[in-house]
Motif scaffolding. Structure first.
Motif, mmCIF file in Angstrom:
data_model
loop_
_atom_site.group_PDB
_atom_site.id
_atom_site.type_symbol
_atom_site.label_atom_id
_atom_site.label_comp_id
_atom_site.label_asym_id
_atom_site.label_seq_id
_atom_site.Cartn_x
_atom_site.Cartn_y
_atom_site.Cartn_z
ATOM 1 N N ALA A 129 89.644 28.698 32.557
ATOM 2 C CA ALA A 129 88.592 28.934 31.557
ATOM 3 C C ALA A 129 87.248 28.682 32.228
ATOM 4 O O ALA A 129 86.620 27.630 32.067
ATOM 5 C CB ALA A 129 88.797 28.014 30.356
ATOM 6 N N SER A 130 86.790 29.646 32.968
ATOM 7 C CA SER A 130 85.663 29.450 33.874
ATOM 8 C C SER A 130 84.311 29.313 33.181
ATOM 9 O O SER A 130 83.310 29.038 33.843
ATOM 10 C CB SER A 130 85.604 30.611 34.872
ATOM 11 O OG SER A 130 85.515 31.848 34.178
ATOM 12 N N SER A 131 84.248 29.499 31.860
ATOM 13 C CA SER A 131 82.979 29.374 31.148
ATOM 14 C C SER A 131 82.686 27.941 30.715
ATOM 15 O O SER A 131 81.614 27.668 30.153
ATOM 16 C CB SER A 131 82.969 30.289 29.912
ATOM 17 O OG SER A 131 83.056 31.651 30.273
ATOM 18 N N ILE A 132 83.614 27.017 30.973
ATOM 19 C CA ILE A 132 83.447 25.629 30.517
ATOM 20 C C ILE A 132 82.232 24.983 31.197
ATOM 21 O O ILE A 132 82.090 25.014 32.425
ATOM 22 C CB ILE A 132 84.709 24.790 30.811
ATOM 23 C CG1 ILE A 132 85.864 25.265 29.910
ATOM 24 C CG2 ILE A 132 84.452 23.308 30.580
ATOM 25 C CD1 ILE A 132 87.171 24.527 30.141
ATOM 26 N N THR A 133 81.393 24.378 30.359
ATOM 27 C CA THR A 133 80.243 23.630 30.869
ATOM 28 C C THR A 133 80.383 22.133 30.599
ATOM 29 O O THR A 133 79.745 21.312 31.278
ATOM 30 C CB THR A 133 78.938 24.120 30.214
ATOM 31 O OG1 THR A 133 79.012 23.915 28.797
ATOM 32 C CG2 THR A 133 78.719 25.603 30.501
ATOM 33 N N TYR A 134 81.226 21.791 29.604
ATOM 34 C CA TYR A 134 81.366 20.385 29.194
ATOM 35 C C TYR A 134 82.850 20.083 29.050
ATOM 36 O O TYR A 134 83.581 20.776 28.332
ATOM 37 C CB TYR A 134 80.644 20.176 27.858
ATOM 38 C CG TYR A 134 80.863 18.816 27.217
ATOM 39 C CD1 TYR A 134 80.052 17.733 27.518
ATOM 40 C CD2 TYR A 134 81.873 18.637 26.272
ATOM 41 C CE1 TYR A 134 80.246 16.495 26.908
ATOM 42 C CE2 TYR A 134 82.069 17.403 25.652
ATOM 43 C CZ TYR A 134 81.261 16.343 25.974
ATOM 44 O OH TYR A 134 81.450 15.125 25.377
ATOM 45 N N LEU A 135 83.305 19.019 29.736
ATOM 46 C CA LEU A 135 84.716 18.637 29.711
ATOM 47 C C LEU A 135 84.805 17.124 29.528
ATOM 48 O O LEU A 135 84.315 16.365 30.375
ATOM 49 C CB LEU A 135 85.394 19.060 31.018
ATOM 50 C CG LEU A 135 86.929 19.099 31.058
ATOM 51 C CD1 LEU A 135 87.485 20.057 30.026
ATOM 52 C CD2 LEU A 135 87.404 19.491 32.455
ATOM 53 N N ASN A 136 85.417 16.682 28.443
ATOM 54 C CA ASN A 136 85.470 15.248 28.134
ATOM 55 C C ASN A 136 86.897 14.858 27.749
ATOM 56 O O ASN A 136 87.410 15.292 26.707
ATOM 57 C CB ASN A 136 84.506 14.919 26.998
ATOM 58 C CG ASN A 136 84.376 13.419 26.757
ATOM 59 O OD1 ASN A 136 85.188 12.626 27.221
ATOM 60 N ND2 ASN A 136 83.339 13.033 26.025
#
Length: 300
Positions: free
Chosen positions: A254-261
């Motif tokens: 999912a290459s559009s991810i900007t935020y991962l928590n």
């Protein structure tokens, strides 16, 4: 000299009333009168019969109207918007065909599964499609099915604190948001009462941009690798839950991810080097888990 007859014997005049025999004309008039009377009596009797028949006819007419109204009400279908048995069957087939493209027949046939129950609800209880069946596209069917499956998988009927799911259009439901085309763009749950594993079917919400599940200790299992198919996904936060296992490398497709928590879970293992595929990643939060090994900084 005159003589006066002093005879006191007065002659009594007896009046005898004799029955007068009718003349021929009078007899004819009486006969005509009787015939006329009989004629009117016959007319009255006939009208009375007709009147009773008319009343009976009105009664039958009313009964027929009531029956027709009941039949029309039944054949209108679940939404009361004019669906018939034919359109019900046509829509049922369309729902089965659409859902069958993402779930196997064996799973759908199991009515104890969330997917089987969701399919049954869509076919037997969902009334939204009858409002405008021609607009109920394959994508709309799949979206509604995925959401209902999620709801049933995550103890929605029993645990959720505020709940209007399975009512009206899904874009009006709590904890989600849709774009202008009626496609779900965000799911966000914060201490709602979710319980269970996150269904892999969520990945079929193709326009999903934000998925946040936080402060939900009842959420168990692992992170579905299928989330990597969400090409529009930008923010993914699953934290303060009871999920465990490792982060699936498929997620980083999912290459559009900007935020991962993923903070404050029970995750372990090493961080896959595939994290470097997230070229748009700006924030990565992994604290308070059981990860091992090094963070592949060279890939970020």
């Amino acid at each position: 000299e005159g003589v006066i007859d002093d005879d006191d014997d007065d002659d009594e005049s007896v009046v005898v009333i004799e029955e007068k025999k009718p003349t021929g004309d009078e007899e004819g008039e009486r006969r005509n009168y009787r015939e006329l009377l009989e004629k009117y009596r016959s007319i009255l009797m006939e009208n009375a019969v007709r009147y009773r028949s008319a009343l009976a006819g009105v009664g039958v007419f009313v009964v027929v109207i009531i029956i027709i109204a009941i039949v029309v009400s039944v054949t209108k279908g679940r939404g009361g918007n004019g669906s018939t048995a034919e359109t019900d069957q046509e829509m049922s087939d369309k729902i089965r065909e659409s859902v069958g493209t993402i779930v196997t027949e064996a799973v759908l046939a199991d009515e104890s599964s969330a997917e089987g129950q969701a399919l049954k609800w869509l076919i037997e209880d969902d009334s939204v499609w009858t409002q405008k069946p021609e607009d109920y596209s394959k994508d709309r069917i799949i979206q509604r099915f995925v959401l209902v499956s999620f709801y049933l998988s995550m103890a929605g009927p029993l645990r959720w604190k505020s709940n209007n799911w399975l009512q009206d259009n899904e874009c009006t439901w709590n904890y989600l948001d849709c774009n202008g085309q009626g496609e779900v763009r965000a799911l966000a749950f914060d201490n709602v009462g979710l319980e269970g594993q996150i269904p892999a079917l969520v990945a079929h919400l193709k326009k999903l941009q934000n998925l946040v599940i936080k402060k939900e200790p009842g959420v168990v299992g692992g992170i579905p690798g299928s989330l990597g198919h969400l090409t529009d996904l930008q923010q993914l936060g699953i934290y303060y839950t009871s999920i465990q296992g490792s982060i699936p490398k498929e997620l980083f497709h999912a290459s559009s991810i900007t935020y991962l928590n993923f903070q404050n879970n029970n995750l372990g293992g090493s961080l896959p080097v595939e994290v470097g595929q997230l070229s748009n990643l700006e924030t990565l939060v992994l604290m308070n888990n059981a990860f091992s090994g090094e963070i592949p900084l060279n890939n970020l």
